[in-house]
Design a protein around this motif. Structure first.
Motif, PDB file in Angstrom:
ATOM      1  N   VAL A 142      33.378 -11.518 -12.724  1.00 55.41           N
ATOM      2  CA  VAL A 142      32.909 -11.010 -11.387  1.00 55.41           C
ATOM      3  C   VAL A 142      33.844  -9.300 -11.812  1.00 55.41           C
ATOM      4  O   VAL A 142      33.285  -8.469 -11.513  1.00 55.41           O
ATOM      5  N   LEU A 143      35.094  -9.510 -11.798  1.00 60.74           N
ATOM      6  CA  LEU A 143      35.977  -8.370 -12.194  1.00 60.74           C
ATOM      7  C   LEU A 143      35.260  -7.308 -12.995  1.00 60.74           C
ATOM      8  O   LEU A 143      35.103  -5.962 -12.868  1.00 60.74           O
ATOM      9  N   ILE A 144      34.940  -7.728 -14.321  1.00 57.29           N
ATOM     10  CA  ILE A 144      34.557  -6.920 -15.340  1.00 57.29           C
ATOM     11  C   ILE A 144      33.058  -6.668 -15.145  1.00 57.29           C
ATOM     12  O   ILE A 144      32.807  -5.346 -15.256  1.00 57.29           O
ATOM     13  N   GLY A 145      32.353  -7.369 -14.391  1.00 56.07           N
ATOM     14  CA  GLY A 145      30.999  -7.061 -14.177  1.00 56.07           C
ATOM     15  C   GLY A 145      31.009  -5.719 -13.178  1.00 56.07           C
ATOM     16  O   GLY A 145      30.119  -4.802 -13.236  1.00 56.07           O
ATOM     17  N   LEU A 177      37.387 -21.037 -12.118  1.00 57.98           N
ATOM     18  CA  LEU A 177      37.412 -20.093 -11.098  1.00 57.98           C
ATOM     19  C   LEU A 177      37.953 -18.504 -11.511  1.00 57.98           C
ATOM     20  O   LEU A 177      37.471 -17.587 -11.338  1.00 57.98           O
ATOM     21  N   THR A 178      39.009 -18.819 -12.480  1.00 64.21           N
ATOM     22  CA  THR A 178      39.613 -17.656 -13.154  1.00 64.21           C
ATOM     23  C   THR A 178      38.560 -17.050 -13.865  1.00 64.21           C
ATOM     24  O   THR A 178      38.374 -15.621 -13.884  1.00 64.21           O
ATOM     25  N   ALA A 179      37.860 -17.734 -14.873  1.00 65.95           N
ATOM     26  CA  ALA A 179      36.987 -17.227 -15.625  1.00 65.95           C
ATOM     27  C   ALA A 179      35.785 -16.561 -14.854  1.00 65.95           C
ATOM     28  O   ALA A 179      35.241 -15.280 -15.305  1.00 65.95           O
ATOM     29  N   GLY A 180      35.440 -17.176 -13.791  1.00 64.94           N
ATOM     30  CA  GLY A 180      34.288 -16.449 -12.798  1.00 64.94           C
ATOM     31  C   GLY A 180      34.869 -15.243 -12.442  1.00 64.94           C
ATOM     32  O   GLY A 180      33.982 -14.374 -12.369  1.00 64.94           O
ATOM     33  N   LEU A 181      36.062 -15.269 -11.779  1.00 66.26           N
ATOM     34  CA  LEU A 181      36.633 -14.039 -11.256  1.00 66.26           C
ATOM     35  C   LEU A 181      36.865 -12.857 -12.289  1.00 66.26           C
ATOM     36  O   LEU A 181      36.659 -11.617 -11.915  1.00 66.26           O
ATOM     37  N   PRO A 226      45.352   0.562 -16.855  1.00 67.60           N
ATOM     38  CA  PRO A 226      43.959   1.564 -17.077  1.00 67.60           C
ATOM     39  C   PRO A 226      42.839   0.729 -16.892  1.00 67.60           C
ATOM     40  O   PRO A 226      42.777  -0.420 -17.371  1.00 67.60           O
ATOM     41  N   VAL A 227      41.765   1.420 -16.555  1.00 71.14           N
ATOM     42  CA  VAL A 227      40.438   0.606 -16.285  1.00 71.14           C
ATOM     43  C   VAL A 227      39.635   0.947 -17.564  1.00 71.14           C
ATOM     44  O   VAL A 227      39.127   1.760 -17.918  1.00 71.14           O
ATOM     45  N   SER A 228      39.688  -0.270 -18.369  1.00 70.59           N
ATOM     46  CA  SER A 228      39.003  -0.271 -19.748  1.00 70.59           C
ATOM     47  C   SER A 228      38.655  -1.635 -20.084  1.00 70.59           C
ATOM     48  O   SER A 228      39.207  -2.878 -19.489  1.00 70.59           O
ATOM     49  N   VAL A 229      37.442  -1.729 -20.787  1.00 69.83           N
ATOM     50  CA  VAL A 229      36.977  -3.130 -21.322  1.00 69.83           C
ATOM     51  C   VAL A 229      38.196  -3.689 -21.927  1.00 69.83           C
ATOM     52  O   VAL A 229      38.410  -5.015 -22.184  1.00 69.83           O
ATOM     53  N   TYR A 230      38.938  -3.067 -22.797  1.00 77.14           N
ATOM     54  CA  TYR A 230      40.056  -3.548 -23.601  1.00 77.14           C
ATOM     55  C   TYR A 230      41.184  -4.175 -22.719  1.00 77.14           C
ATOM     56  O   TYR A 230      41.789  -4.977 -23.332  1.00 77.14           O
ATOM     57  N   MET A 231      41.360  -3.650 -21.505  1.00 70.44           N
ATOM     58  CA  MET A 231      42.355  -4.316 -20.755  1.00 70.44           C
ATOM     59  C   MET A 231      41.630  -5.688 -20.368  1.00 70.44           C
ATOM     60  O   MET A 231      42.565  -6.694 -19.972  1.00 70.44           O
ATOM     61  N   VAL A 289      44.177  -4.427 -13.166  1.00 68.32           N
ATOM     62  CA  VAL A 289      43.167  -3.379 -13.806  1.00 68.32           C
ATOM     63  C   VAL A 289      42.177  -3.076 -12.557  1.00 68.32           C
ATOM     64  O   VAL A 289      42.171  -2.071 -12.562  1.00 68.32           O
ATOM     65  N   TYR A 290      41.794  -3.992 -11.714  1.00 63.41           N
ATOM     66  CA  TYR A 290      40.806  -3.813 -10.714  1.00 63.41           C
ATOM     67  C   TYR A 290      41.319  -2.874  -9.557  1.00 63.41           C
ATOM     68  O   TYR A 290      40.637  -1.738  -9.181  1.00 63.41           O
ATOM     69  N   PHE A 291      42.693  -2.932  -9.329  1.00 63.29           N
ATOM     70  CA  PHE A 291      43.179  -2.188  -8.385  1.00 63.29           C
ATOM     71  C   PHE A 291      43.742  -0.563  -9.115  1.00 63.29           C
ATOM     72  O   PHE A 291      44.779  -0.057  -8.617  1.00 63.29           O
ATOM     73  N   HIS A 292      43.405  -0.674 -10.524  1.00 61.59           N
ATOM     74  CA  HIS A 292      43.808   0.571 -11.173  1.00 61.59           C
ATOM     75  C   HIS A 292      45.291   1.077 -11.440  1.00 61.59           C
ATOM     76  O   HIS A 292      45.797   1.993 -11.718  1.00 61.59           O
TER      77      HIS A 292
END
Length: 443
Positions: A33-36, A26-30, A173-178, A167-170
């Motif tokens: 989803v968040l990164i997507g 579920l975590t991996a899925g979330l 920093p909003v970055s793929v690295y995060m 990260v999602y709620f800013h």
């Protein structure tokens, strides 16, 4: 002396693993989803490139040592020797990863860009944490105490999710690295909790660099390590070829579809981890009876198939829901549906693979996955440049079908050979004893 029925122990330990893996999945899925949602197919494509590159070194650090450790464990091949061997492999993996990364060609818009390379360097410490988790799992598997691995996996999964939510709620920093950092933090937390439980079970955390014993352990692991490495390459070669020949966006579309496809695959992995110790009991000492071994493989395969078929149907039906991640992921729907058709192959091959490992049919195992790699490589090289992710999904299913067929053939061949070696009257006597005497596991 405490004893429990094999069925109860398998079910209990499988349940513990499933609980932990449900949380982890579920975590991996979330996380996906968040990164997507945050970065779309292109951002997810970069994330996939980073994770895929580093995952190759997870397996090399694994090197099949746990299976050999469980087969040969004695007063010399201890967990401390296993830990020392793993530390050596970690050093080799980290050095090799940096060297290969330096040699990879850079590109501004596709392939392994500078952005991706820096992300890989950021994610490399996960090789250390993942290797420590794998080493601790040898103890959990040996003692059938997967509940500790479950707690560690849950803790790590929640840590990853916490970072990604921030990260999602800013807040971060909003970055793929995060996103990569969140996965790394979760891996480190899982390793720390696992090692904590190992110390609680009074296992020394001091590695034992006994070079002669390390040599015995690694030599025994080489055939299985080669097999696992070949397995991983053929399992991931599609992502690499997509990275080198198609756009980053297409890598992201395939990466998300594949991530969802992988979620149900955790069940056969953990189920067979729990069955494996009982497979070993059927080929040791007085319990050696090939028919009982094959019956156990068939029953395990039956359970896996019972789960695989409805899972495959569910994936096919629910595939369109992927657009709720983000509308531009609609290109992943057909890819996920094609992948879902191969799900029974993956479930059943998990059973047959561990059957071959238990019988130490290492040459047959290596031949099986080398053949799979060759077929997958040819199909992907021929089709992906022209047909993209649809070709990658079809190649995956075809290859796993071939792997399953070959592994079944080698198990059947070994069974026939074993029957010829055992006199008819002895086979009947052994089988009658097995029918009236249950197998007991002692602690």
């Amino acid at each position: 002396m405490k004893s429990s029925s094999p069925k109860k122990l398998v079910l209990t330990n499988t349940f513990h693993q499933i609980v932990g893996k449900i949380v982890g999945s579920l975590t991996a899925g979330l996380v996906s989803v968040l990164i997507g949602r945050l970065f779309g197919p292109s951002g997810y494509g970069d994330f996939t490139k980073i994770a895929t590159f580093v995952s190759f070194f997870f397996l090399f650090a694994d090197f099949g040592l746990n299976a050999v450790y469980l087969q040969k464990r004695n007063t010399k091949i201890t967990w401390q020797v296993l830990l020392a061997t793993r530390i050596l492999l970690i050093s080799i993996c980290m050095t090799s990863a940096l060297f290969i990364l330096f040699l990879l060609p850079s590109s501004e818009n596709s392939g392994y860009t500078l952005f991706v390379k820096l992300g890989i360097i950021l994610f490399l410490p996960s090789i250390i944490s993942q290797s420590l988790v794998t080493t601790a799992n040898a103890v959990f598997q040996e003692t059938l105490s997967y509940i500790y691995a479950t707690v560690a996996n849950i803790a790590g999964s929640l840590a990853t999710l916490a970072v990604l939510v921030l990260v999602y709620f800013h807040i971060f920093p909003v970055s793929v690295y995060m996103g990569i950092t969140g996965v790394l933090v979760g891996s480190i937390v899982t390793a720390l909790v696992s090692i904590f439980y190992i110390s609680r079970r009074r296992y020394s955390l001091k590695p034992e660099f006994n070079w002669n014993v390390i040599g015995v352990l690694t030599r025994g692991s080489v055939p299985l390590a080669l097999t696992l490495l070949v397995n991983l390459v053929y399992f991931r070669i599609d992502s690499i070829i997509l990275t080198l020949t198609r756009s980053t966006e297409e890598v992201g579309l395939y990466g998300l579809a594949y991530k969802i496809f992988e979620l149900p695959l955790v069940f056969p992995t953990f189920f067979m981890n729990a069955v494996y110790p009982f497979l070993l009991t059927t080929i040791k000492g007085e319990k050696k009876e090939n028919k009982y071994f094959m019956r156990l493989i068939i029953r395990a395969s039956g359970v896996l198939l019972f789960i695989a078929i409805p899972s495959s149907i569910a994936l096919w039906i629910l595939a369109p829901l992927i657009v709720f991640v983000r509308s531009d992921f609609s290109g992943s729907i057909m890819t996920l549906r094609i992948l879902s058709l191969s799900l029974p192959f993956f479930f059943l091959s998990s059973s047959t693979m561990w059957g071959l490992i238990s019988l130490r049919l290492n040459k047959e195992l290596l031949f099986t996955y080398t053949t799979g790699l060759f077929i997958n490589l040819v199909l992907n090289l021929a089709l992906i440049p022209s047909y993209g992710i649809i070709a990658a999904a079809i190649s995956t299913g075809v290859t796993e079908g071939v792997v399953l067929a070959l592994s079944i053939f080698f198990l059947w061949k070994n069974s026939r050979r074993s029957e010829k070696l055992i006199p008819q009257n002895e086979r009947k006597q052994n089988l009658s004893l097995l029918k009236c005497q249950p197998i007991m596991i002692h602690e």
